[in-house]
Design an enzyme around this catalytic site. Structure first.
Site, PDB file in Angstrom:
ATOM      1  N   SER A 158       0.850  -1.184   0.000  1.00 36.30           N
ATOM      2  CA  SER A 158       0.000   0.000   0.000  1.00 36.30           C
ATOM      3  C   SER A 158       0.885   1.233   0.000  1.00 36.30           C
ATOM      4  O   SER A 158       2.115   1.127   0.046  1.00 36.30           O
ATOM      5  CB  SER A 158      -0.897   0.009   1.237  1.00 36.30           C
ATOM      6  OG  SER A 158      -0.116   0.353   2.366  1.00 36.30           O
ATOM      7  N   LYS A 159       0.245   2.375  -0.014  1.00 29.14           N
ATOM      8  CA  LYS A 159       1.016   3.628  -0.101  1.00 29.14           C
ATOM      9  C   LYS A 159       1.980   3.789   1.073  1.00 29.14           C
ATOM     10  O   LYS A 159       2.967   4.508   0.963  1.00 29.14           O
ATOM     11  CB  LYS A 159       0.060   4.818  -0.152  1.00 29.14           C
ATOM     12  CG  LYS A 159      -0.570   4.954  -1.520  1.00 29.14           C
ATOM     13  CD  LYS A 159      -1.263   6.283  -1.671  1.00 29.14           C
ATOM     14  CE  LYS A 159      -1.998   6.337  -3.004  1.00 29.14           C
ATOM     15  NZ  LYS A 159      -3.155   7.195  -2.972  1.00 29.14           N
ATOM     16  N   ARG A 160       1.673   3.122   2.173  1.00 29.31           N
ATOM     17  CA  ARG A 160       2.586   3.184   3.329  1.00 29.31           C
ATOM     18  C   ARG A 160       3.982   2.711   2.946  1.00 29.31           C
ATOM     19  O   ARG A 160       4.969   3.103   3.540  1.00 29.31           O
ATOM     20  CB  ARG A 160       2.084   2.277   4.457  1.00 29.31           C
ATOM     21  CG  ARG A 160       0.986   2.840   5.309  1.00 29.31           C
ATOM     22  CD  ARG A 160       0.648   1.863   6.429  1.00 29.31           C
ATOM     23  NE  ARG A 160       0.257   0.547   5.925  1.00 29.31           N
ATOM     24  CZ  ARG A 160       0.965  -0.563   6.089  1.00 29.31           C
ATOM     25  NH1 ARG A 160       2.095  -0.548   6.740  1.00 29.31           N
ATOM     26  NH2 ARG A 160       0.535  -1.714   5.603  1.00 29.31           N
TER      27      ARG A 160
END
Ligand code: GLU
Length: 488
Positions: A251-253
């Site tokens: 994910s963007k994390r």
């Protein structure tokens, strides 16, 4: 029979690396077997879909070199390829399912469905549609129809099938009793994903569905629909998820997840394709660097691993460095030029000199953006001195004197090639009674402004005698000018 595969993105977001990998696997499979790669835009969710996202997805696929044989812009015999333009087909299919007894109208209000669900949840049970509308008396149906009551179409789930064979995961069992009579056409006459995807896979003659693992739970419903529509189901291959380094879903994390972002960050499409191909697929040996042609030559669905793949940015960086190192100079120049412009620079007018510069820089670069950054001192009129470089290398005793002596010596170095330049630097250092390193570090700050650069002698030769001498003299002047506090 030549396979027909499809990539079916919903344009509710950008092309993320997971989607790109799914597209790549489909594309490779089609190219390997002389098949057809169809691109279908699943934009039935009008609220969440956007034309910009479609453009972004098409651009991303083109950048990766994944050309589609049928689809938006390409056209083809099974168009239109936007689901929003195929609504009449889904409505016709729903009507046919009702007419043939595979589906029925459901007049239940959202309130009733919500209440029933909540009551079941309160009892700790999962609620499945109770088939209330399947049991409606004909008179009641007539009443509801007379007032044009909103109605959805529900699929009547038969208690047949219990398993399907997935190419990646092997047999996958499911319990048909756990599947409720799902809606295929909403009361607003819009299809659900299940109906539109199956109708299109049938009408577009899709032979192999290669898609993300997250769709495994939908596949039993799809199989039931294929059967009800009288069509042979395609072969299914569900590709495992991509995880971040911490083994959580990517994910963007974890950093950039959009293909466009990787493009912007200076990755090469060939490296990206190579990297994505090896996320969950392997040619069966340790081969890592593979061209598009080699990937096509060895791709197989059987080579897809059943377990999740980890997105390792260091590996991508390494791979990109490998591709950068091998890129023909002309191609590298063309790829770097726009980044130079974006950084307020311009590519040098002399292509041969530009190519020499790129060859000097590329071993030190992982991304195109690194090349553009490393090129800056070579392309500006006046270099900026990095304060840290000044502090580190210019504060020794009589550095200006050493640099001035080097400028004078280089001014008469002839020919101005690497062996002669190196000899001059070393002789000047010896004359001045300092280690060569002192002079080399100071000269590097003079000509690049930085603490690091490619080898100094190569840098000086590339800049040429006049520019090198001028930069050394400028540093001497600069150091002689009283400065208030720190560096201007
Ligand atoms: N449109 C679906 C998605 O973006 C893909 C459907 C499919 O591959 O069957 O997840």
């Amino acid at each position: 029979m030549a396979p027909r595969v499809r990539f079916a993105p919903s344009p509710t977001g950008y092309l993320h690396v997971g989607g790109a990998r799914t597209a790549l696997f489909n594309w490779l499979y089609a190219r390997r077997h002389g098949g057809t790669f169809v691109l279908r835009i699943e934009d039935t969710d009008v609220q969440r879909s956007s034309a910009d996202m479609v453009t972004g997805i098409l651009d991303g696929l083109r950048w990766l070199g994944l050309d589609w044989d049928e689809g938006p812009e390409a056209g083809g015999p099974h168009g239109p390829y936007f689901q929003s333009e195929r609504l009449d087909r889904y409505r016709a299919a729903a009507a046919r399912l009702v007419a043939e007894g595979h589906a029925y109208f459901c007049y239940c209000s959202p309130e009733r469905l919500r209440d029933e669900r909540e009551k079941a949840e309160a009892r700790g049970e999962a609620w499945r549609y109770d088939r209330a509308c399947l049991a409606l008396a004909p008179e009641r149906v007539a009443e509801l129809e007379a007032v044009a009551a909103p109605r959805a179409v529900r699929f009547k789930v038969p208690a047949t099938h219990t398993a399907f064979d997935d190419v990646v995961h092997g047999p996958i069992a499911f319990d048909p009793r756990s599947i409720e009579d799902f809606v295929v056409l909403r009361s607003d006459d819009h299809p659900t994903y299940h109906l539109s995807v199956v109708v299109d896979d049938v009408e577009m003659g899709i032979t192999h569905v290669i898609r993300g693992d997250d769709h495994i739970s939908n596949t039993p419903k799809h199989l039931l629909l294929f059967e009800a529509l009288g069509a042979a189901p395609p072969t299914f291959a569900h590709v495992p998820l991509i995880l971040g380094a911490d083994k959580k879903r990517l994910s963007k994390r974890h950093g950039a997840t959009s293909v466009t972002e990787y493009r912007r960050q200076g990755y090469l499409p060939a490296a990206m394709v190579n990297f994505l191909a090896l996320l969950g697929w392997s040619p069966g040996d340790d081969c890592e660097l593979m061209s598009m042609a080699e990937l096509v030559g060895s791709f197989s669905l059987e080579g897809i691993s059943g377990s999740s793949a980890v997105f390792n940015v260091e590996k991508l960086d390494w791979m990109n460095g490998q591709y950068l190192a091998r890129l023909p100079a002309g191609e590298l120049a063309a790829a770097v030029a726009p980044l130079l412009v974006a950084a307020g620079l311009s590519a040098p007018g002399d292509p041969a000199w530009f190519h020499r510069l790129l060859d000097l820089l590329r071993p030190r670069a992982k991304r195109l953006t690194d090349v553009a950054d490393l090129a800056r001192p070579f392309l500006v009129e006046t270099v900026e001195y990095d304060p840290q470089a000044m502090e580190k290398h210019l504060e020794g005793s009589d550095v200006p004197g050493h640099v001035a002596a080097l400028a004078a010596a280089l001014g008469t170095t002839d020919p101005f090639d690497e062996p002669h330049v190196e000899a001059t630097v070393r002789a000047t250092a010896a004359d001045r009674g300092v280690k060569a390193g002192v002079l080399i570090h100071a000269a590097r700050v003079a000509v690049t402004g930085r603490t690091t650069s490619p080898g100094l002698f190569e840098v000086l030769v590339l800049l040429g005698r006049d520019r090198s001498v001028a930069r050394l003299e400028r540093l001497v002047d600069f150091l002689a000018t009283p400065r208030a506090g720190t560096i201007p």
